[in-house]
Design a protein around this motif. Structure first.
Motif, short mmCIF file in Angstrom:
data_model
loop_
_atom_site.label_atom_id
_atom_site.label_comp_id
_atom_site.label_asym_id
_atom_site.label_seq_id
_atom_site.Cartn_x
_atom_site.Cartn_y
_atom_site.Cartn_z
N ALA A 97 0.85 -1.20 0.00
CA ALA A 97 0.00 0.00 0.00
C ALA A 97 0.88 1.24 0.00
O ALA A 97 1.84 1.35 0.77
CB ALA A 97 -0.91 -0.01 1.23
N MET A 117 -3.65 -3.27 -5.83
CA MET A 117 -4.27 -3.21 -4.52
C MET A 117 -5.40 -4.24 -4.48
O MET A 117 -6.51 -4.01 -4.93
CB MET A 117 -4.82 -1.80 -4.25
N THR A 167 -7.28 1.78 -2.39
CA THR A 167 -6.80 1.19 -1.13
C THR A 167 -7.79 1.48 0.00
O THR A 167 -8.15 0.58 0.77
CB THR A 167 -5.42 1.80 -0.77
N GLY A 171 -9.44 -2.03 -0.74
CA GLY A 171 -8.30 -2.68 -0.08
C GLY A 171 -8.61 -2.91 1.39
O GLY A 171 -8.49 -4.02 1.92
N SER A 172 -9.07 -1.84 2.05
CA SER A 172 -9.43 -1.93 3.46
C SER A 172 -10.86 -2.39 3.65
O SER A 172 -11.25 -2.77 4.77
CB SER A 172 -9.27 -0.56 4.13
O1 LIG Z 1 -4.22 -1.68 6.21
C1 LIG Z 1 -3.40 -1.67 5.27
O2 LIG Z 1 -2.48 -0.83 5.25
C2 LIG Z 1 -3.53 -2.65 4.13
C3 LIG Z 1 -3.82 -1.95 2.85
C4 LIG Z 1 -5.22 -2.31 2.49
C5 LIG Z 1 -5.59 -3.31 3.46
N1 LIG Z 1 -4.66 -3.51 4.33
#
Ligand SMILES: O=C(O)[C@@H]1CCC=N1
Ligand SMILES: NC(=O)C1=CN([C@@H]2O[C@H](COP(=O)(O)OP(=O)(O)OC[C@H]3O[C@@H](n4cnc5c(N)ncnc54)[C@H](OP(=O)(O)O)[C@@H]3O)[C@@H](O)[C@H]2O)C=CC1
Length: 268
Positions: A97, A117, A167, A171-172
């Motif tokens: 990330a 991502m 992200t 991503g999260s």
């Molecule tokens: O929390 C994080 O930094 C990583 C990036 C997206 C999900 N987990």
């Protein structure tokens, strides 16, 4: 793809390894993994999936693709430690990330780089991934990258700059949904339902709502209104969300995550 080397064998690496093996994208015998110091983890993954443990850095010379899957804070050291062991044109796929293509090519040299991502649903072939490529990725390689990413879910090509937003959103995203489920389980059990019952009901509710959005091409607000009877329970629930600034909370959630991605990109 003869040899795929994972630098960093944590949870994201495992999700991708599992997805690729299960979807027959890469054979387990073609996958090599390495960590900084957690050798037990390497043994565990090797035993579980039949993947190889990278024995010495020199083996990186023969890699067809290198997957960078260390935490962003460890990215610089990890890249420095492999830079003299990788062949000139070996493509790199990074899932770190916030670490820019520029930062990667500064440390590893100009080469084809894909910044991806994904999310942890890659484990079951259900990731929602965003990807950006540098100009050294030719059409054939791009096709190959997209096939690999398609095998672990859906993939959407975006401008690199937009990966911060991807992200913060997808991503999260799984974490936000799990957090929501935790909150539902808390309140549901307060009403005397068992945790198992609430879980079953709400997991199916999430899956059903996602399937409705995918299959019935209607906007979320239209679907929402179909649930909401005038003067009914949903209306009361939504009013409570509004009076507790739900939209503001979601806005701040994504904004904070996006800002954090930008900070990571600056090495903060
Ligand atoms: O929390 C994080 O930094 C990583 C990036 C997206 C999900 N987990
Ligand atoms: N988890 C997620 O949902 C998602 C994560 N990502 C990204 O994926 C990346 C990895 O995250 P995640 O899998 O959760 O992290 P983990 O902490 O689970 O795994 C990171 C791994 O990297 C290894 N490592 C650290 N330094 C080095 C090094 N110098 N050389 C080789 N290996 C090293 C660690 O090994 P050791 O224990 O030996 O130090 C560890 O096994 C992050 O950059 C994150 O931004 C992207 C999308 C989603």
């Amino acid at each position: 793809m003869e040899k795929v080397v994972f630098v960093g064998a944590g949870s994201m690496a495992e999700a991708m390894i599992q997805g690729w093996i299960e979807q027959n994208v890469v054979d387990a015998t073609q996958i090599y993994i390495t960590n900084r110091s957690n050798y037990e983890r390497l043994d565990e993954l090797s035993l579980k999936y039949g993947v190889n443990i990278l024995q010495k850095k020199e083996e990186l010379f023969h890699a067809d693709i290198i997957v960078l899957a260390v935490k962003p804070k460890d990215g610089k050291v990890a890249m420095e430690s492999i830079s003299s062991f990788i062949a000139q044109n070996t493509p790199v796929l990074s899932v770190m990330a916030g670490i820019s293509i520029n930062a990667i090519s500064n440390l590893l040299g100009n080469r084809p780089i894909a910044r991806v991502m994904p999310n942890t649903s890659a484990t079951i072939g259900m990731s929602a991934s965003g990807v950006a490529f540098n100009e050294d990725v030719n059409e054939d390689l791009k096709k190959q990258y997209l096939q690999m990413l398609d095998a672990i879910g859906i993939v959407i090509e975006v401008e690199e700059e937009k990966l911060h937003a991807v992200t913060a959103l997808s991503g999260s995203g799984p974490a936000y949904l799990y957090y929501l489920l935790e909150a539902w389980e808390k309140v549901g059990t307060e009403f005397g339902l068992s945790k198992e019952t609430v879980r079953k009901l709400m997991v199916q509710t999430i899956a059903g709502s996602a399937a409705m959005l995918q299959q019935i091409k209607e906007e979320p607000d239209v679907l929402r209104k179909k649930v909401t009877s005038p003067g009914g329970t949903t209306e009361a629930g939504i009013q409570a969300l509004e009076s507790h600034h739900f939209n503001e909370a979601i806005y701040q959630c994504i904004k904070s995550a996006e800002a954090r991605s930008r900070e990571l990109a600056k090495g903060e």
